[in-house]
Design a protein around this motif. Structure first.
Motif, PDB file in Angstrom:
ATOM      1  N   ASP A 113     -71.181 -48.588-123.378  1.00  0.00           N
ATOM      2  CA  ASP A 113     -72.111 -47.666-124.323  1.00  0.00           C
ATOM      3  C   ASP A 113     -72.907 -46.729-123.339  1.00  0.00           C
ATOM      4  N   VAL A 114     -71.950 -46.229-122.440  1.00  0.00           N
ATOM      5  CA  VAL A 114     -72.245 -45.270-121.520  1.00  0.00           C
ATOM      6  C   VAL A 114     -71.548 -44.058-121.504  1.00  0.00           C
ATOM      7  N   LEU A 117     -73.338 -40.844-121.033  1.00  0.00           N
ATOM      8  CA  LEU A 117     -73.872 -40.640-119.656  1.00  0.00           C
ATOM      9  C   LEU A 117     -72.788 -40.289-118.513  1.00  0.00           C
ATOM     10  N   LEU A 125     -79.868 -42.828-112.982  1.00  0.00           N
ATOM     11  CA  LEU A 125     -80.160 -43.591-114.344  1.00  0.00           C
ATOM     12  C   LEU A 125     -80.915 -44.732-113.786  1.00  0.00           C
ATOM     13  N   SER A 126     -81.354 -45.421-115.045  1.00  0.00           N
ATOM     14  CA  SER A 126     -82.296 -46.405-114.851  1.00  0.00           C
ATOM     15  C   SER A 126     -81.600 -47.763-114.296  1.00  0.00           C
ATOM     16  N   GLU A 129     -79.248 -49.076-117.128  1.00  0.00           N
ATOM     17  CA  GLU A 129     -78.059 -48.003-117.098  1.00  0.00           C
ATOM     18  C   GLU A 129     -76.972 -48.196-116.004  1.00  0.00           C
ATOM     19  N   GLN A 130     -77.618 -48.438-114.678  1.00  0.00           N
ATOM     20  CA  GLN A 130     -76.687 -48.462-113.754  1.00  0.00           C
ATOM     21  C   GLN A 130     -76.037 -49.889-113.816  1.00  0.00           C
ATOM     22  N   ARG A 132     -74.874 -51.340-116.539  1.00  0.00           N
ATOM     23  CA  ARG A 132     -73.894 -50.984-117.518  1.00  0.00           C
ATOM     24  C   ARG A 132     -72.814 -50.248-116.905  1.00  0.00           C
ATOM     25  N   VAL A 133     -73.087 -49.167-116.096  1.00  0.00           N
ATOM     26  CA  VAL A 133     -71.863 -48.565-115.485  1.00  0.00           C
ATOM     27  C   VAL A 133     -71.098 -49.465-114.622  1.00  0.00           C
ATOM     28  N   LEU A 155     -80.517 -56.177-118.142  1.00  0.00           N
ATOM     29  CA  LEU A 155     -80.408 -55.334-119.383  1.00  0.00           C
ATOM     30  C   LEU A 155     -81.361 -55.868-120.433  1.00  0.00           C
ATOM     31  N   HIS A 159     -78.556 -55.016-125.296  1.00  0.00           N
ATOM     32  CA  HIS A 159     -77.169 -54.534-124.366  1.00  0.00           C
ATOM     33  C   HIS A 159     -76.887 -55.929-123.924  1.00  0.00           C
TER      34      HIS A 159
END
Length: 246
Positions: A113-114, A117, A125-126, A129-130, A132-133, A155, A159
């Motif tokens: 889900d990135v 982005l 990124l937060s 978010e980082q 998940r990346v 997370l 997520h």
């Protein structure tokens, strides 16, 4: 098909045994949750299994050359900080030698889900978010086996659920995942097998419903839990801390 085999893997640091002889086999189709209290040896087992730290005994992965090992297993360490100002898509593409058009890159971005982005600098990124990346980068490596150290830490709940579902789907597709985790409820719901470490020893290994007994939860985690079978799977809700046996 066996994707990782450990035989009497033992780690000693500063004269202290941090991982007592550990033997296990990871087969295709398994999602193994590695659980245990802080300092139990979870990270040590993962890192020694990959050959990242010195160990006695044997690991099928540690015997491989770095290039061959990178094709056999992807590694997601506990550290989540991204220091490079690369675009998200470019960072994930590092798993495919920088080829941002590789289908594995697009698939990984979508799975985590990135994709929205993709053109943003990863450093902007937060923290979640980082994280998940970085999981997406590990997925884009497209290996039969994924080893992840506390992948869902940091997370948000939605997520966390989505990430565990991705790992379960990978196992259902014929790959394998071994991931350390502290959320016993999510581990119980999504993992096909739980491996419990306590004071550097494997003390339980099997399906969640077999492993997560009131006695083990008290002895290893020093907690009392509510355990319930539901349509969504086994629910494990910690209720209170207890005095663990000496």
């Amino acid at each position: 098909m066996t994707l990782m085999q450990l035989e009497n893997l033992t780690v000693t640091r500063s004269g202290r045994v941090t991982l007592h002889p550990a033997s296990l086999r990871v087969d295709a189709g398994e999602f193994i949750g590695l659980i245990g209290p802080n300092g139990a040896g979870k990270s040590t087992l993962l890192r020694a299994g990959l050959g990242l730290i010195p160990a006695l005994g044997s690991s099928s992965l540690a015997r491989l050359t770095p290039a061959t090992r990178a094709r056999a297993a992807a590694w997601l360490p506990q550290a989540r900080e991204i220091a490079w100002g690369l675009r998200v898509a470019a960072l994930v593409a590092l798993a495919q030698n920088g080829n941002a058009t590789a289908p594995q890159v697009a698939a990984a971005l979508t799975r985590m889900d990135v994709a929205s982005l993709a053109d943003r600098p990863a450093t902007a990124l937060s923290g979640g978010e980082q994280a998940r990346v970085l999981i997406a980068r590990a997925l884009a490596q497209d290996t039969p086996l994924l080893l992840a150290d506390e992948p869902i830490a940091g997370l948000d709940p939605a997520h966390q659920l989505a990430c565990m579902r991705v790992f379960a789907d990978l196992a259902a597709e014929g790959r394998a995942v071994i991931a350390s985790a502290h959320d016993l409820g999510l581990a119980a719901r999504f993992c096909t097998r739980l491996l419990v470490l306590h004071q550097g020893r494997i003390v339980a290994d099997g399906p969640p419903r077999t492993v997560l007994t009131p006695d083990l939860l008290r002895k290893v985690f020093a907690i009392r839990c509510h355990l319930a079978e539901t349509e969504a799977g086994l629910i494990v809700q910690p209720l209170e801390g207890v005095t663990a046996p000496g």
